[in-house]
Design a protein around this motif. Structure first.
Motif, PDB file in Angstrom:
ATOM      1  N   THR A 157       3.791  88.099  77.688  1.00 26.04           N
ATOM      2  CA  THR A 157       3.078  87.076  78.325  1.00 26.04           C
ATOM      3  C   THR A 157       2.331  87.946  79.510  1.00 26.04           C
ATOM      4  OG1 THR A 157       3.852  85.265  77.433  1.00 26.04           O
ATOM      5  CG2 THR A 157       2.439  84.988  79.357  1.00 26.04           C
ATOM      6  N   TRP A 159      -1.161  89.048  82.347  1.00 26.50           N
ATOM      7  CA  TRP A 159      -2.427  88.503  83.052  1.00 26.50           C
ATOM      8  C   TRP A 159      -3.573  89.393  82.064  1.00 26.50           C
ATOM      9  CZ3 TRP A 159      -2.219  84.237  85.129  1.00 26.50           C
ATOM     10  CH2 TRP A 159      -1.285  83.704  85.622  1.00 26.50           C
ATOM     11  N   GLU A 160      -4.681  88.856  82.265  1.00 27.71           N
ATOM     12  CA  GLU A 160      -6.053  89.372  82.098  1.00 27.71           C
ATOM     13  C   GLU A 160      -6.421  90.537  82.594  1.00 27.71           C
ATOM     14  OE1 GLU A 160     -10.521  87.651  80.405  1.00 27.71           O
ATOM     15  OE2 GLU A 160      -9.684  87.067  82.213  1.00 27.71           O
ATOM     16  N   VAL A 214      -8.635  87.577  76.748  1.00 26.14           N
ATOM     17  CA  VAL A 214      -7.913  86.186  76.367  1.00 26.14           C
ATOM     18  C   VAL A 214      -7.985  86.379  74.871  1.00 26.14           C
ATOM     19  CG1 VAL A 214      -8.225  83.762  76.345  1.00 26.14           C
ATOM     20  CG2 VAL A 214      -8.458  84.817  78.683  1.00 26.14           C
ATOM     21  N   THR A 217      -4.882  87.506  72.702  1.00 28.36           N
ATOM     22  CA  THR A 217      -3.767  86.558  72.313  1.00 28.36           C
ATOM     23  C   THR A 217      -3.616  86.375  70.942  1.00 28.36           C
ATOM     24  OG1 THR A 217      -4.133  85.499  74.686  1.00 28.36           O
ATOM     25  CG2 THR A 217      -2.800  84.366  72.689  1.00 28.36           C
ATOM     26  N   ILE A 238       0.657  86.987  74.649  1.00 28.04           N
ATOM     27  CA  ILE A 238      -0.213  85.807  75.318  1.00 28.04           C
ATOM     28  C   ILE A 238      -0.874  86.245  76.538  1.00 28.04           C
ATOM     29  CG2 ILE A 238      -0.162  83.526  76.277  1.00 28.04           C
ATOM     30  CD1 ILE A 238       2.351  82.895  74.877  1.00 28.04           C
ATOM     31  N   LYS A 240      -3.134  85.524  79.675  1.00 33.04           N
ATOM     32  CA  LYS A 240      -3.705  84.360  80.619  1.00 33.04           C
ATOM     33  C   LYS A 240      -4.778  85.046  81.719  1.00 33.04           C
ATOM     34  CE  LYS A 240       0.726  82.059  80.044  1.00 33.04           C
ATOM     35  NZ  LYS A 240       1.891  81.334  80.678  1.00 33.04           N
ATOM     36  N   ARG A 241      -5.491  84.008  81.819  1.00 31.03           N
ATOM     37  CA  ARG A 241      -6.471  84.158  82.895  1.00 31.03           C
ATOM     38  C   ARG A 241      -6.582  83.376  84.188  1.00 31.03           C
ATOM     39  NH1 ARG A 241     -12.450  83.323  80.629  1.00 31.03           N
ATOM     40  NH2 ARG A 241     -11.699  85.399  79.680  1.00 31.03           N
ATOM     41  N   SER A 243      -6.892  81.194  87.423  1.00 28.49           N
ATOM     42  CA  SER A 243      -7.664  79.793  87.611  1.00 28.49           C
ATOM     43  C   SER A 243      -8.980  80.303  88.374  1.00 28.49           C
ATOM     44  CB  SER A 243      -7.022  78.792  88.559  1.00 28.49           C
ATOM     45  OG  SER A 243      -6.544  79.329  89.709  1.00 28.49           O
ATOM     46  N   CYS A 249      -5.822  78.386  84.320  1.00 31.58           N
ATOM     47  CA  CYS A 249      -4.756  79.200  84.211  1.00 31.58           C
ATOM     48  C   CYS A 249      -3.544  78.364  83.268  1.00 31.58           C
ATOM     49  CB  CYS A 249      -4.218  79.614  85.380  1.00 31.58           C
ATOM     50  SG  CYS A 249      -2.923  80.646  85.312  1.00 31.58           S
ATOM     51  N   HIS A 250      -3.002  78.988  82.570  1.00 31.94           N
ATOM     52  CA  HIS A 250      -2.162  78.293  81.731  1.00 31.94           C
ATOM     53  C   HIS A 250      -1.167  77.810  82.193  1.00 31.94           C
ATOM     54  CE1 HIS A 250      -3.331  79.524  77.511  1.00 31.94           C
ATOM     55  NE2 HIS A 250      -3.958  80.513  78.079  1.00 31.94           N
ATOM     56  N   LEU A 251      -0.592  78.279  83.656  1.00 30.99           N
ATOM     57  CA  LEU A 251       0.484  77.864  84.374  1.00 30.99           C
ATOM     58  C   LEU A 251       0.067  77.174  85.592  1.00 30.99           C
ATOM     59  CD1 LEU A 251       2.767  81.434  84.291  1.00 30.99           C
ATOM     60  CD2 LEU A 251       2.902  79.175  82.809  1.00 30.99           C
TER      61      LEU A 251
END
Length: 1405
Positions: A157, A159-160, A214, A217, A238, A240-241, A243, A249-251
Motif C-alpha cells: 500500500t 501513496w500516489e 491511483v 491499483t 493499493i 492511495k491519494r 486528501s 484519502c482512503h485513510l
C-alpha cells in the motif's frame, strides 16, 4: 629475490571459462636470476600448461607431472670445461671457498621445491573436490522440476507519485521464464517508457513501478513457466491519494513526508530536443521529457538552462517551466541574439544530467529586397549622466551588398517612441549617445544600412539609466580596423546532415568578437550563412545540410569595425556521417526449430556507423545460466543464422553483434527465452524481415521474406495485416492471399503511424504471424522523387533514372523488377553518379515491361518506383531510333503557297539548322539552282529553306524534293504536284496574277457581303480601295440598276445597299460595279439557296431576341395569340405548338403574321383548344421560345369576348343599310322632276323611311315614296320648286340596326347661277346600329378590313379582323399592334353617328 608469478584460468570439463583464477608464485634468489631466465622459464611454462589442462585427469597424474617439472636435471661437464691438473687444483681451491654458499643455495632450493609441491598437491585436491561438487550439482540439475516460488510476492500500500517494488524468487529445472501481469494483462514496459522496469538478477525477479497513480491499483501476478509446469504468485498493490488531491484519502490522513531536496530525485531524460531552426520574430520551444522518481507535485526537479554556457533567467523573452514530466524553454520573440548552444542541466541524485543542442535563428524577410540583416547584441558601456557608448555586433552579409553604416535609435523606458540619435550612418559598431537626461532610463536599438535599404531594427538593449560616472563596464580595445582573415579552413564529416568546420584564428585579432561561417554547394555560386550570430570559437558544427551533397566553407572574423576578408575556401566535403561501429541489431526472432537446432533472424542496426555492416556475431546461453557462448567464430553476412547442437526442451537466449570497418558494435539486448522444441505443425512458420519501400503520404509498399519453415506443404500465399501504432485491432488488407512477397498499401492517413504483420498460407491453413514490423509513418521524405523514364539524347539508350534526396558514403542503389532484385543481368546496365542512379536497357522489348523499384541503402527509406508500360516503351523506342539514326527534324515538310503576282513559293521548316547546313532542290529528278525564274534561299534563325518560282506555268508540273545535310543528320522531303493538285495550284497562281493586275485600278478590297441591322434591315456591303473622286459606283439586281436614296460614297472606302422588309421577293443576283479611267471591277452576290437561308437566320436571330411574350387577342372568328417582334416574315423558321405538339395551319388553326407580328388564330374555339401554347423562332443556332397558358380564367374570359365579338359581327353583317345609288348633293332646276333612288339591303328586309329637314316625308302626288322588292327605295319629287330645297335623308332599319344617309337638294330657278353645296355637312352618311336580340349564325365569308399600313402584300390566306367592317376585303387584315382597342380602317364607315349628327328619328310633335 626474483618473483615469477604464473596465473592461469581454470577451465571446466566443457572448456567453460570461470571467473576465479589460481596463481603460483616462484621465488628465486637474485644470484640465480640468469638461471631463472633460462631453466625456470621452461618450468614456469610447463606449470602454466599444467594448470591449463583439463581437470578430468586424476590427482596422481597431476602430481607426477608436477614432480617431473620440478626435478633438478643431472649436471654434465661440457668438453670445453675440462681442465688440466693445475686448473683442477685451482678450481678445487676456489670451490672450497664458495662451497658454503652453494650449500645454502641448495638448501633453499630444496625448501622451495617442497613448498611448491605442497601447493600443487593442495591445488589438485581442491580441484578434485570442486569437480566432485560440480558433478553433484550437475546430477541435481538433471532432475526435472516444475517451477516453485521460494519467496512469493507480498502486497503493498503506497501513496500516489511514489515507487513500489515487487520481488519474488523462483526455482525449477529447466530454469523457469517469469512473466508479469497486471489484472491478467501482460505488463509491457514499452507502453509507458520509464514507468515499468522488469529485472532478473541471480534468480531474483523484480517489477518496479516508478510513478504510481491511483489507476495502478490492481492485482499483480508473476507467472513462472517451464516445460514441466507453471506456478503463479499474486499480490495486491493499493495506491492511495492524499486528501485534497482530487479525491478523498482512503485513510483520511495526510502522510507526513520527510522533506526531500530536489537534488535527491532520480531523473532520467527521455526525449531530448534536437538542433532547431527559427526565424526572427517567430517563437520556438525547446522541450525535454523526463522520468522523475519520486514524482512529487510540489517538488519539481531543479533545472537550469544555459545559452553558450551563460545561465538564463526567466523574463519576457525567456519563459521556463518544469513539471508534468518535461522541462520546457520558450522563446516567444526570436531574435538573432537568441542563437547559440542551449544546455539543460537537471540536478539528480547521482549528480547532474545534461543535454545540449544548437539553436539557429535566421534573418526575417528584409524590409526591402537586398537590405541587410538586423544587427545584434546591442549593449551600453561607459554609462555617464548624459553620455552612453552603445556597441553592437554586425550582421552577416553573404549575398547582400556591403553595409555602409548604422543608425542608432533611443527610447525612454515606458515609451514606444523611438528617436534616431545620429543623422548620418556611423561606419563602426559603436556610437556615443549624448544628450541624455540624468536619472532617466533608456533603451537602444540599431539598424544597418546598405545600398539596397535599411534593415529591420535589432532587439532593444537592456534598460540603461543615465547616472554620474561610477563603476560601469567599459568597452575594451583601442586597435583600429577589422581583423585579418582567418587561416586555413578544414571541414570533416560529422553526421549525415552536419559537418564539423574548424579554422586557424587570424594573425591580428583586434578585439575579435567572433566569426561568421558561410557555406556553398559545389557547383553553385550562391553562398548561404551557417550562423547568424558571431561564434567565438574556432570550430563549429554546421547543421541542416543535404545528405550526400558536397559543400565548401569559408570564415570571416568580426569586430566593431566590421567583417574581415573571407578566408580561403575549404576543400570540398561530402555530407556523410563519421565512421563508427554500428549500433546493436534488434528484433531477434525464431523462424524454425527441429529439436536440435534453431534458425534465427534479426533486424539490421538502425545506425550503420558510416560504413557497411559486413559481419554479424551470434552468442547463446542457456536461460538457466549467465555465461554466454559464441555460436559463430566466422562472421555471418546475412541476417539469418542456424544455431546447431542444442538440447531439446531447453530454453535459450541469444544476442547479436554487428560489425563494420570501424569494428564490432555493442551486442543486442538478449532475446526472449526460446524453447528448443521441434516444430511439427502443418501450417507454415512466420515470414520475416519485413521492410518498407516507397513510403508516401497515402501509400507504401511492404516486402517480406518467405518462411523458413513451410509446414506440411508449400506456401501458396500471404495475408498482410495492418494496425495503427498502439492499437491491437489489426485489419487484413488483402481478402485473397497474394502469391508474391510484396503488397502495395493505399488509403493511409498522412502523418499516421502504422505497424504490419504477415501470415503465410499453405494447403493446411494460415500460419503464425510474423514479428511486428517497425512502426512506419505515412509521410514522404522531404525532396522525395520518383523514378523517371527517358531516352539518352546522345546515345539513344532507353533508361530509368532516380535522384536520391539523400545518400551516404556506404549507400547503394538496389534496383528491382517486380520487387525482385535485378543483380547482374545482361538485359540492363546500372550506373551511378553522385545521388543519381541510372538503369539502362541494352535491348528493350516487351520482356522488359513491369514495375521497377529502387531502394537506397543506409538511408531513412529513400526509394521510388516506376511502371514501364507498353505504350511508354514504344514511344521511347521511337525516340531512341530517331536519336540513333539522326535526321534533321522538320516542323513542316515541303509545301507550297501562292504569293501575290502569281509567284509560287516552295518551302519547308526545320526545327533547327546550323550555319553549316547544305541542301539542294530537285525538280523532276533534276537539280535546280538560283537563277532566272527562281530564287533559292534559307534562314538559319527560323530554319526555313525556300525556292520561289516567278512564273508558274504548266511546265512546272512534277515532283519537288529538298535534300538537307546538317552535320551527321540528314533528311529529305518531297512534294508531288501533278494532276488535280497541280491544276488547283496553277489556277490559284493565275488568279493571283489577275488579282495583282486588278488591284492596279479601282477594286473591291472586300467583295459583297451581307449584314443585318438591329431593325432587321438587310445591308449588302462591300469595301473598295484605290479609288478617286472620279470613280463611279453602281448597284444592279438581275441587270436592272438600283438607285438607292443615298448615293454611294466611294471615298469612304465602303458602300452599302439597304434591303428593308427582306422576304422571298428579294431573291436574285445583285451586282456592284466600280470603274474609272484606270479600269473596272465587279462584285456579284447571289441571294438564293444557302445565302438566302443565312440571311433569314440572321434576321430570325435579331427578331427572336426582340420577340415579346404571347399576347391574347379575340376576334369574331376566334381567339388569336400574337407575338410582336422587330420584324417578321413567313420565311422565318417559326413553329407554333399546343401542349408540345406542333400545329399545322388549317381551317381550325390559322397561322399568319405581319411585318412586326406573328399570330396564330383558333377558329371557333372549344374546350379542346385549352392548354399551353408556344411559338419557337429558330435562327439556326438557338431557338427563341415564347409561351402562353390558355386555360382557366384566361380561356373563360377570352371565350366570352369571342362570343361577344361574333354576335356584333353578325349584327353588323345583317343590319339594314344603303348599298348605293344616292348622291351627297343634288342641284336641280325648278320644274324638273327629282328621283332619289337607292338600293338597300338587310336581313330581314329593313324598313325604309324618308325625311326632309328631319321631318318624315309622306307619299303624295308631288312627293312619291316607293320601296320595290325589298331592295329598291325611291323618292320622286315631281316639278320641284324652291320650297323642295333642303336636307333629305333616308333611314334604313331592321332589328339588327340600320343606316341613316343624308342628301342635300338645292333647287334653282331657270337662269340663276348654280348654287354651291353647303359646306360643313358630313359627306359620309352615318347610321346607328341596333343590337340584335339573339346571336346570329356566323358568316360564311369573313369581311374584316385591315389598315393599309398593316396589310402585307405577301399575305395569302384571309383572316378576320378584330374590328367589324362594312366592306369585304380580299386580303387578311392586321389590327394596329400598339392599340389594344380595335380601330376601324380609313375606308370604313362608322357604325355610330358622330356627336354633331342629329338623331335619324324625327322628334315627336
Amino acid at each position: 629475490m626474483l618473483y615469477i608469478v604464473l596465473s592461469a584460468a581454470i577451465h571446466g570439463v566443457e572448456g567453460e571459462r570461470h571467473s576465479s583464477s589460481e596463481r603460483v608464485i616462484f621465488l628465486l634468489p637474485s644470484a640465480s636470476a640468469s638461471q631463472a631466465a633460462s631453466g625456470w622459464s621452461a618450468t614456469a611454462l610447463r606449470c602454466f600448461n599444467l594448470l591449463g589442462k583439463s581437470s578430468s585427469k586424476s590427482v596422481n597424474q597431476v602430481q607426477a607431472q608436477a614432480t617431473e617439472a620440478m626435478a633438478e636435471p643431472a649436471y654434465t661437464i661440457p668438453a670445453f670445461r675440462e681442465r688440466t691438473a693445475e686448473g683442477t687444483e685451482e678450481y678445487q681451491r676456489v670451490t672450497t671457498k664458495v662451497g658454503k654458499g652453494l650449500t645454502v643455495i641448495q638448501e633453499e632450493l630444496h625448501r622451495m621445491r617442497m613448498t611448491t609441491k605442497a601447493q600443487v598437491e593442495s591445488l589438485a585436491i581442491q580441484r578434485e573436490v570442486k569437480d566432485m561438487m560440480t558433478k553433484r550439482v550437475d546430477l541435481l540439475d538433471d532432475i526435472p522440476k516444475m517451477p516453485d516460488f521460494l519467496v512469493a510476492l507480498r502486497p503493498h500500500t503506497v501513496w500516489e507519485k511514489t515507487p513500489v517494488k515487487l520481488f519474488c524468487t523462483v526455482q525449477g529445472n529447466p530454469r523457469p521464464v517469469v512473466k508479469w501481469y497486471k489484472g491478467g494483462v501482460p505488463v509491457d514496459p514499452l507502453s509507458a517508457p520509464g514507468k515499468y522496469k522488469i529485472d532478473n538478477k541471480y534468480g531474483v525477479h523484480s517489477l518496479i513501478i516508478s510513478r504510481c497513480v491511483v489507476s495502478d491499483t490492481a492485482e499483480y501476478s508473476a507467472v513462472a513457466t517451464n516445460q514441466h509446469g507453471t506456478a503463479t504468485s499474486k499480490a495486491t498493490v493499493i495506491v492511495k491519494r492524499a486528501s485534497g488531491a482530487g479525491e478523498s484519502c482512503h485513510l483520511g490522513l495526510v502522510p507526513h513526508l520527510t522533506e526531500i531536496h530536489a537534488s535527491k530525485l532520480e531523473v532520467t531524460l527521455l526525449d531530448r530536443f534536437s538542433v532547431s531552426f527559427g526565424v526572427e520574430g517567430g517563437s520556438i520551444s525547446l522541450v525535454c521529457s523526463m522520468v522523475v522518481v519520486p514524482d512529487l507535485p510540489n517538488l519539481p526537479p531543479l533545472a537550469q538552462w544555459y545559452r553558450d554556457d551563460k545561465l538564463l533567467k526567466p523574463s519576457k523573452l525567456v519563459e521556463m517551466a518544469v513539471g508534468g514530466g518535461a522541462a520546457r524553454l520558450t522563446l516567444p520573440q526570436l531574435a538573432k541574439d537568441d542563437e547559440g548552444l542551449y544546455t539543460l542541466r537537471i540536478f539528480t541524485k547521482d549528480g547532474t544530467a545534461e543535454h545540449s543542442a544548437y539553436l539557429f535563428v535566421s534573418d526575417a524577410a528584409p524590409s526591402a529586397a537586398g537590405a541587410p540583416g538586423a544587427p545584434m547584441s546591442v549593449k551600453a558601456y561607459d554609462i555617464n549622466s548624459d553620455y552612453v557608448l552603445v556597441a553592437w555586433k554586425p550582421p552577416n552579409t553573404v549575398n547582400e551588398a556591403a553595409i555602409t553604416g548604422y543608425f542608432v535609435d533611443r527610447c525612454e523606458a515606458g515609451s514606444d517612441t523611438w528617436v534616431q540619435c545620429n543623422d548620418a550612418p556611423v561606419k563602426v559598431c559603436k556610437y556615443p549617445v549624448h544628450g541624455l537626461k540624468v536619472g532617466h532610463s533608456y533603451h537602444f536599438r540599431v539598424r544597418a544600412v546598405n545600398s539596397a535599404g535599411i534593415s529591420r531594427p535589432s532587439r532593444k538593449s537592456d534598460k540603461v539609466t543615465a547616472l554620474d560616472a561610477a563603476e560601469s563596464e567599459r568597452l575594451q580595445g583601442t586597435d583600429e580596423g577589422v581583423p585579418s582573415a582567418p587561416g586555413q579552413v578544414v571541414a570533416t564529416r560529422n553526421t549525415k546532415s552536419s559537418v564539423f568546420v574548424q579554422w586557424v584564428a587570424p594573425k591580428h585579432l583586434k578585439n575579435l568578437m567572433g566569426y561568421y561561417i558561410d557555406g556553398r554547394i559545389v557547383g553553385s555560386k550562391e553562398w548561404f550563412p551557417c550562423n547568424h550570430k558571431p561564434f567565438k570559437h574556432t570550430r563549429f558544427v554546421v547543421h541542416g545540410l543535404i545528405p550526400g551533397e558536397t559543400y565548401v566553407f569559408r570564415v570571416q572574423a568580426v569586430n566593431v569595425f566590421g567583417l574581415s576578408e573571407e578566408s580561403q575556401e575549404s576543400s570540398p566535403i561530402s555530407v556523410e556521417p563519421a565512421l563508427a561501429s554500428p549500433s546493436a541489431p534488434y528484433g531477434i526472432t525464431m523462424l524454425s526449430c527441429d529439436g536440435s537446432s534453431m534458425t534465427l533472424a534479426w533486424k539490421s542496426p538502425k545506425h550503420c556507423g558510416g560504413s557497411k555492416v559486413n559481419a554479424y556475431y551470434v552468442d547463446k546461453r542457456d536461460a538457466d545460466t549467465l555465461l554466454w557462448k559464441e555460436v559463430n567464430l566466422a562472421a555471418v553476412t546475412e541476417r539469418i543464422c542456424t544455431v546447431d547442437n542444442l538440447t531439446e526442451g531447453t530454453f535459450y537466449e541469444f544476442k547479436v553483434q554487428a560489425g563494420n570497418l570501424a569494428g564490432v558494435g555493442v551486442p543486442s539486448a538478449p532475446s526472449t527465452p526460446m524453447k528448443c522444441e521441434a516444430w511439427t505443425m502443418d501450417e507454415p512458420g512466420p515470414a520475416y524481415d519485413l521492410s518498407f519501400s516507397e513510403v508516401r503520404g497515402h501509400s507504401l509498399v511492404i516486402l517480406w521474406k518467405a518462411p523458413v519453415y513451410t509446414g506440411a506443404s508449400a506456401v501458396t500465399g500471404y495475408f498482410v495485416d495492418m494496425a495503427k501504432k498502439g492499437s491491437s485491432e489489426f485489419v487484413t488488407l488483402n481478402q485473397e492471399a497474394v502469391s508474391h512477397r510484396y503488397l502495395q498499401v493505399t488509403g493511409l492517413e498522412e502523418g499516421e503511424t502504422y505497424v504490419f504483420r504477415v501470415r503465410a498460407v499453405n494447403a493446411s491453413g494460415v500460419g503464425k504471424p510474423s514479428q511486428l514490423s517497425e512502426p512506419v509513418c505515412a509521410k514522404a521524405l522531404p525532396g522525395t522523387k520518383e523514378i523517371e523514364a527517358g531516352v539518352d539524347e546522345e546515345t539513344g539508350d532507353v533508361f530509368l533514372s532516380f535522384e536520391a534526396c539523400e545518400i551516404c558514403e556506404t549507400s547503394k542503389f538496389v534496383w528491382s523488377k517486380n520487387y525482385k532484385a535485378i543483380g547482374d543481368c545482361p538485359r540492363v546496365a546500372v550506373t551511378t553518379k553522385g545521388r543519381t542512379s541510372r538503369l539502362t536497357f541494352t535491348n528493350p522489348d516487351k520482356d522488359d515491361l513491369g514495375k521497377y523499384s529502387l531502394v537506397v541503402t543506409d538511408t531513412d527509406g529513400v526509394s521510388g518506383s516506376h511502371t514501364l508500360t507498353e505504350d511508354a516503351l514504344n514511344t521511347m523506342l521511337e525516340l531512341s531510333y530517331a536519336i540513333r539514326h539522326p535526321i534533321v527534324p522538320l516542323k513542316h515538310g515541303l509545301n507550297y503557297e501562292i504569293l501575290e503576282k502569281g509567284h509560287v513559293r516552295f518551302w519547308l521548316q526545320a526545327v533547327k539548322l546550323s550555319p553549316s547546313v547544305s541542301y539542294r532542290f530537285i525538280v523532276n529528278d533534276k537539280e535546280v539552282t538560283s537563277g532566272e525564274g527562281q530564287k533559292i534561299s534559307h534562314d538559319v534563325a527560323t530554319g526555313i529553306i525556300q525556292m520561289t518560282v516567278d512564273h508558274f506555268t504548266r511546265a512546272n508540273e512534277g515532283t519537288y524534293t529538298v535534300q538537307i545535310h546538317d552535320g551527321k543528320a540528314k533528311t529529305q522531303s518531297s512534294l508531288v504536284l501533278v494532276g488535280d493538285v497541280f491544276k488547283a495550284a496553277l489556277k490559284e497562281a493565275e488568279f493571283q496574277r489577275k488579282e495583282h493586275i486588278r488591284k492596279q485600278g479601282p477594286h473591291f478590297a472586300e467583295y459583297l457581303y451581307f449584314t443585318v441591322t438591329e431593325d432587321c434591315t438587310v445591308m449588302l456591303a462591300c469595301k473598295v480601295a484605290n479609288v478617286k473622286k472620279e470613280t463611279t459606283f453602281h448597284w444592279y439586281k438581275e441587270d436592272d440598276e438600283i438607285v438607292p436614296e443615298t448615293p454611294p460614297n466611294v471615298m469612304s472606302g465602303a458602300c452599302a445597299l439597304p434591303i428593308p422588309l427582306f422576304s422571298r421577293k428579294d431573291h436574285g443576283v445583285y451586282k456592284a460595279t466600280l470603274s474609272d479611267d484606270r479600269g473596272k471591277d465587279t462584285s456579284v452576290f447571289d441571294i438564293s439557296g444557302q445565302v438566302f437561308d443565312d440571311i433569314i437566320n440572321a434576321i430570325a436571330k435579331i427578331a427572336g431576341a426582340s420577340a415579346s411574350e404571347l399576347v391574347l387577342q379575340c376576334t369574331p372568328e376566334g381567339i388569336r395569340l400574337q407575338c410582336y417582334m422587330s420584324y417578321y416574315t413567313e420565311e422565318m423558321k417559326t413553329v407554333w405548338k399546343h401542349k408540345d405538339s406542333k400545329i399545322a395551319s388549317s381551317e381550325k388553326m390559322r397561322i399568319g403574321g405581319a411585318a412586326e407580328m406573328a399570330w396564330m388564330q383558333i377558329c371557333d374555339p372549344s374546350d379542346k383548344e385549352k392548354g399551353h401554347y408556344s411559338i419557337e423562332i429558330s435562327d439556326g443556332e438557338q431557338t427563341h421560345t415564347r409561351t402562353f397558358d390558355l386555360s382557366g380564367q384566361a380561356y373563360t374570359d377570352a371565350y366570352e369576348e369571342y362570343l361577344r365579338l361574333k354576335a356584333a359581327a353578325f349584327a353588323e353583317k345583317n343590319r339594314g343599310r344603303v348599298v348605293g345609288g344616292l348622291p351627297d348633293v343634288v342641284t336641280i332646276m325648278e320644274q324638273k322632276s327629282l328621283s332619289l333612288t337607292c338600293t338597300v339591303w338587310g336581313e330581314p328586309t329593313p324598313e325604309v323611311t324618308w325625311f326632309k329637314n328631319e321631318q318624315e316625308v309622306a307619299s303624295t302626288e308631288h312627293t312619291k315614296v316607293t320601296f320595290d322588292g325589298g331592295k329598291f327605295a325611291s323618292l320622286v319629287i315631281n316639278k320641284v320648286t324652291p320650297e323642295d330645297s333642303g336636307k333629305y335623308s333616308i333611314n334604313v332599319r331592321n332589328k339588327y340596326g340600320g343606316e341613316f344617309v343624308e342628301i342635300t337638294v338645292s333647287v334653282y330657278k331657270h337662269g340663276e347661277q348654280l348654287p354651291e353645296p353647303k359646306l360643313g355637312q358630313p359627306k359620309t352618311p352615318a347610321a346607328t346600329p341596333v343590337p340584335p336580340k339573339s346571336p346570329a349564325p356566323p358568316p360564311k365569308t369573313p369581311t374584316p378590313t385591315p389598315s393599309k399600313a398593316q396589310t402585307p402584300a405577301s399575305m395569302k390566306s384571309p383572316t378576320p379582323a378584330s374590328t367589324p367592317a362594312s366592306t369585304p376585303v380580299p386580303k387578311s387584315p392586321t389590327p394596329t399592334p400598339k392599340s389594344p382597342t380595335p380601330t376601324p380602317s380609313r375606308g370604313m364607315k362608322s357604325p355610330t353617328p358622330p356627336r354633331f349628327m342629329k338623331s335619324p328619328t324625327p322628334p315627336r310633335k
